[in-house]
Scaffold this active site. Structure first.
Site, PDB file in Angstrom:
ATOM      1  N   SER A  67      87.563  31.319  -5.377  1.00 44.04           N
ATOM      2  CA  SER A  67      87.488  31.626  -6.813  1.00 44.04           C
ATOM      3  C   SER A  67      86.808  30.495  -7.566  1.00 44.04           C
ATOM      4  O   SER A  67      86.873  29.332  -7.177  1.00 44.04           O
ATOM      5  CB  SER A  67      88.887  31.854  -7.386  1.00 44.04           C
ATOM      6  OG  SER A  67      89.519  32.949  -6.784  1.00 44.04           O
TER       7      SER A  67
HETATM    8  N1  SAH Z   1      92.910  32.163  -3.651  1.00 45.51           N
HETATM    9  C1  SAH Z   1      91.660  32.262  -2.944  1.00 45.51           C
HETATM   10  C2  SAH Z   1      90.825  33.425  -3.462  1.00 45.51           C
HETATM   11  C3  SAH Z   1      90.118  34.128  -2.349  1.00 45.51           C
HETATM   12  S1  SAH Z   1      89.393  35.678  -2.751  1.00 45.51           S
HETATM   13  C4  SAH Z   1      90.890  30.950  -3.000  1.00 45.51           C
HETATM   14  O1  SAH Z   1      91.253  30.065  -3.795  1.00 45.51           O
HETATM   15  O2  SAH Z   1      89.960  30.763  -2.227  1.00 45.51           O
HETATM   16  C5  SAH Z   1      90.727  36.806  -2.495  1.00 45.51           C
HETATM   17  C6  SAH Z   1      91.373  36.836  -1.120  1.00 45.51           C
HETATM   18  O3  SAH Z   1      92.365  37.857  -1.157  1.00 45.51           O
HETATM   19  C7  SAH Z   1      90.432  37.178   0.019  1.00 45.51           C
HETATM   20  O4  SAH Z   1      90.539  36.201   1.011  1.00 45.51           O
HETATM   21  C8  SAH Z   1      90.969  38.529   0.520  1.00 45.51           C
HETATM   22  O5  SAH Z   1      90.833  38.704   1.909  1.00 45.51           O
HETATM   23  C9  SAH Z   1      92.429  38.450   0.118  1.00 45.51           C
HETATM   24  N2  SAH Z   1      93.134  39.733   0.003  1.00 45.51           N
HETATM   25  C10 SAH Z   1      92.668  40.910  -0.499  1.00 45.51           C
HETATM   26  N3  SAH Z   1      93.629  41.864  -0.422  1.00 45.51           N
HETATM   27  C11 SAH Z   1      94.730  41.265   0.122  1.00 45.51           C
HETATM   28  C12 SAH Z   1      96.031  41.730   0.483  1.00 45.51           C
HETATM   29  N4  SAH Z   1      96.414  43.004   0.308  1.00 45.51           N
HETATM   30  N5  SAH Z   1      96.890  40.834   1.018  1.00 45.51           N
HETATM   31  C13 SAH Z   1      96.525  39.548   1.235  1.00 45.51           C
HETATM   32  N6  SAH Z   1      95.307  39.060   0.934  1.00 45.51           N
HETATM   33  C14 SAH Z   1      94.420  39.912   0.392  1.00 45.51           C
END
Ligand code: SAH
Length: 221
Positions: A67
């Site tokens: 993010s």
């Molecule tokens: N907090 C992260 C943001 C990554 S983007 C950071 O700081 O890098 C969002 C993430 O959510 C992705 O890795 C995606 O695979 C995950 N995601 C999407 N749906 C999800 C679910 N149902 N359960 C767990 N993770 C999920």
């Protein structure tokens, strides 16, 4: 996760990033302090080393993103993190948001549905420093009923709605920060506080754009 160095250049860029976040309206000193402390470039591929402190999102493995710093700061500020808070994070991704929460003294439980990303948590660089983090490979829609209730829940992917099971796992007076789909590719950031009667006090904030929150687990190919 790769080993890397935190040089004076990186530290200087990080200071500038914190100043930018202040200008954009982030006021929580705890959040700004954590962003100033944690080397974001450790969470990106080395190709992005010098631009890690630009206020933008970047690709990580499995077609996901880390993010944007403003988004991380914004969500964390809305969460009102206190030392010792039990926080559930959905979407571990790069582990950057996880680390910011831990740096603020939260006990973090974080779930990732992409096995490729979840596998990387085994080599978490801050293992020694932040011992109060537990990583889970699973479907965030299910939460962690065995470890509930949580003081705070943060969803870092675009949610189609408020996942009912997660709402059940939030304490009374607990806070959930969640970007919920509004129109194509755009989410509204919501802060929901659980009232005594179990209903939500709902506050609505800016629009953001996240990768989708998807059901089930994605096994590494
Ligand atoms: N907090 C992260 C943001 C990554 S983007 C950071 O700081 O890098 C969002 C993430 O959510 C992705 O890795 C995606 O695979 C995950 N995601 C999407 N749906 C999800 C679910 N149902 N359960 C767990 N993770 C999920």
């Amino acid at each position: 996760m790769r080993k890397t160095e935190d040089t004076y250049l990186h530290k200087g860029l990080r200071k500038q990033l914190v100043a930018q976040l202040r200008e954009k309206g982030i006021t929580d000193e705890g959040v700004l302090n954590a962003i100033g402390m944690i080397p974001r470039h450790f969470f990106l591929d080395s190709a992005f080393d010098k631009i890690a402190y630009e206020d933008r999102a970047f690709p990580i493995a499995a077609n996901q993103t880390i993010s944007q710093p403003y988004t991380v700061a914004y969500q964390t500020q809305l969460l009102q993190v206190k030392k010792g808070d039990k926080v559930l994070e959905i979407g571990t991704g790069s582990m950057y948001q996880t680390t910011i929460l831990a740096a603020m003294g939260a006990k973090v439980f974080t779930i990732e549905r992409q096995e490729e990303l979840a596998a990387k948590t085994g080599q978490y660089l801050f293992k020694q420093q932040f011992t109060d983090i537990q990583f889970f490979f699973g479907d965030g829609f299910e939460g962690l009923p065995q470890l509930a209730p949580f003081d705070k829940i943060i969803i870092t992917a675009a949610a189609p709605n408020i996942p009912e099971k997660l709402w059940e796992q939030l304490k009374v007076r607990g806070v959930m920060v969640i970007p919920v789909d509004e129109s194509d590719g755009v989410q509204r950031m919501l802060r929901l506080t659980k009232k005594k009667d179990g209903l939500a006090k709902r506050e609505s904030f800016e629009e953001f754009s996240f990768v989708p929150m998807l059901e089930g687990k994605e096994v590494k190919k």
